[in-house]
Design a protein around this motif. Structure first.
Motif, PDB file in Angstrom:
ATOM      1  N   ALA A 107       0.829  -1.201   0.000  1.00 19.40           N
ATOM      2  CA  ALA A 107       0.000   0.000   0.000  1.00 19.40           C
ATOM      3  C   ALA A 107       0.867   1.256   0.000  1.00 19.40           C
ATOM      4  N   ASN A 121      -3.096  -8.437   4.165  1.00 20.49           N
ATOM      5  CA  ASN A 121      -3.599  -7.572   5.229  1.00 20.49           C
ATOM      6  C   ASN A 121      -4.189  -6.247   4.769  1.00 20.49           C
ATOM      7  N   GLN A 122      -3.970  -5.874   3.524  1.00 19.96           N
ATOM      8  CA  GLN A 122      -4.405  -4.553   3.056  1.00 19.96           C
ATOM      9  C   GLN A 122      -5.298  -4.672   1.829  1.00 19.96           C
ATOM     10  N   ASP A 144      -7.803   0.607   2.497  1.00 14.18           N
ATOM     11  CA  ASP A 144      -6.667   1.260   3.174  1.00 14.18           C
ATOM     12  C   ASP A 144      -6.132   2.419   2.332  1.00 14.18           C
ATOM     13  N   LYS A 174      -8.701   5.362   2.580  1.00 13.36           N
ATOM     14  CA  LYS A 174      -8.635   6.027   3.888  1.00 13.36           C
ATOM     15  C   LYS A 174      -7.400   6.912   3.996  1.00 13.36           C
ATOM     16  N   GLU A 175      -6.276   6.412   3.525  1.00 13.67           N
ATOM     17  CA  GLU A 175      -5.028   7.169   3.612  1.00 13.67           C
ATOM     18  C   GLU A 175      -5.057   8.383   2.689  1.00 13.67           C
ATOM     19  N   ASN A 200     -16.068   4.062   7.734  1.00 15.64           N
ATOM     20  CA  ASN A 200     -14.675   4.480   7.683  1.00 15.64           C
ATOM     21  C   ASN A 200     -14.515   5.985   7.444  1.00 15.64           C
TER      22      ASN A 200
END
Length: 262
Positions: free
Chosen positions: A130, A160-161, A165, A168-169, A198
Motif C-alpha cells: 500500500a 492484510n491490506q 486502506d 482512507k489514507e 470508515n
C-alpha cells in the motif's frame, strides 16, 4: 484535488467513468491526470505480444517456463482462444483515448493474470505494498488527480491490506460506480455502509449502463435519490463515443463546482 474511483463490483465501468471524467476536466482547462496504480491482465507481463501498447512498463517481468501463472484453462487468451485480446488491454489505455499523454506512466504495479491483485501478484512471486501505491500517487499529483481502483473497495492488495486502506489514507472523496440493473440498490447501500463506517466522503454515485426505458433502472435511480444527498449521475451505454467526448458532457455540471474553487 484527488478523487478515488471504485466500483460496486468488477466490470461495472470504472475505467469508462474515469476516462470520461478525465476528458471532462481536460475540456475545461484543468490540469488533470488519471492513475490506475494496480493493473492486472496486462499483456506486457504475459507472453502475448501487445503491439499497440505505447505505455513503457519498467516493472514488467515476462514469465519463464517455471512461472506459476496458469496456462491451461487460464483467463489469459492464447492464440486459438475465444477470449478476445481486448481482455488484456490495460485500462489506462482508455485514459490516452480521453486525452492523457501517452508517455505518462499511469500505473506502478502490473500483472499478467486478470484476477484480484493479491492473487495476480502472488502468481508472479511479487507483493503489492500500500505504501508503494501511496508514494506513486503522491509523486504524480496534479490539479485534479483521478485514482482508479481495481474492482471494489474491499479488493485485497495483499494478506492484510485492501483498496479501503488506500482510500482512507488518501482522504479523498470517493466516486462510486454501480451498474444500474437488478441488485444495484443492495450493492450501492453495502458500499455506502463501508464508506460511512470508515468516515470516507462520497462525492457522487454513478449509475452506469442506465436505460431510461427500463423500469428497474428508473426505480433504482428514484430510490437512491431519496437516500443519498450526493449527486447521482446516470450514464447510458454510449455508442460513437470516440475520445469520450460524448460521455464527458454528463459530468460538466458535477466538475464545475470543483473547478470554481481553483
Amino acid at each position: 484535488m484527488k478523487f478515488f474511483i471504485t466500483g460496486s463490483d468488477t466490470d461495472v465501468g470504472k475505467s469508462f467513468v474515469t476516462a470520461s471524467l478525465l476528458r471532462a476536466f481536460l475540456e475545461q482547462g484543468a490540469k488533470a491526470v488519471a492513475l490506475k496504480p494496480v493493473q492486472t491482465g496486462y499483456a506486457e507481463n504475459s507472453r502475448i505480444p501487445d503491439e499497440n501498447s505505447r505505455i513503457p512498463n519498467e516493472n514488467s517481468r515476462i514469465p519463464n517456463e517455471n512461472s506459476r501463472i496458469p496456462n491451461e484453462n487460464s483467463r489469459i487468451p492464447k492464440a486459438k482462444s475465444r477470449i478476445p485480446n481486448q481482455s488484456l488491454e490495460p485500462d489506462f489505455k482508455e485514459y490516452i483515448k480521453a486525452g492523457q499523454n501517452a508517455d505518462f506512466k499511469a500505473t506502478c504495479y502490473t500483472f499478467a493474470y486478470p484476477a484480484s491483485p493479491h492473487f495476480s501478484a502472488e502468481l508472479e512471486g511479487k507483493k503489492i505494498k500500500a505504501r508503494g501505491i501511496l508514494d506513486f500517487i503522491e509523486q504524480n499529483l496534479a490539479q485534479i488527480t483521478l485514482i482508479e481502483g481495481a474492482g471494489g473497495i474491499l479488493v485485497p492488495l495483499n494478506e492484510n491490506q485492501s483498496f479501503l486502506d488506500i482510500a482512507k489514507e488518501l482522504n479523498a472523496p470517493v466516486i462510486l460506480v454501480c451498474k444500474n440493473c437488478l441488485g444495484a440498490i443492495n450493492h450501492t447501500l453495502l458500499n455506502l455502509e463501508i464508506l460511512r463506517q470508515n468516515s470516507i466522503k462520497l462525492a457522487a454515485l454513478i449509475l452506469n449502463f442506465h436505460d431510461e426505458n427500463d423500469a428497474i433502472c428508473l426505480s433504482n435511480q428514484q430510490f437512491l435519490q431519496k437516500k443519498l444527498s450526493c449527486p447521482i449521475i446516470t450514464l447510458k451505454n454510449y455508442k460513437n463515443n470516440e475520445n469520450y467526448s460524448n460521455s464527458a458532457k454528463d459530468f460538466r455540471a458535477f466538475i464545475s463546482k470543483f473547478l470554481d474553487k481553483k
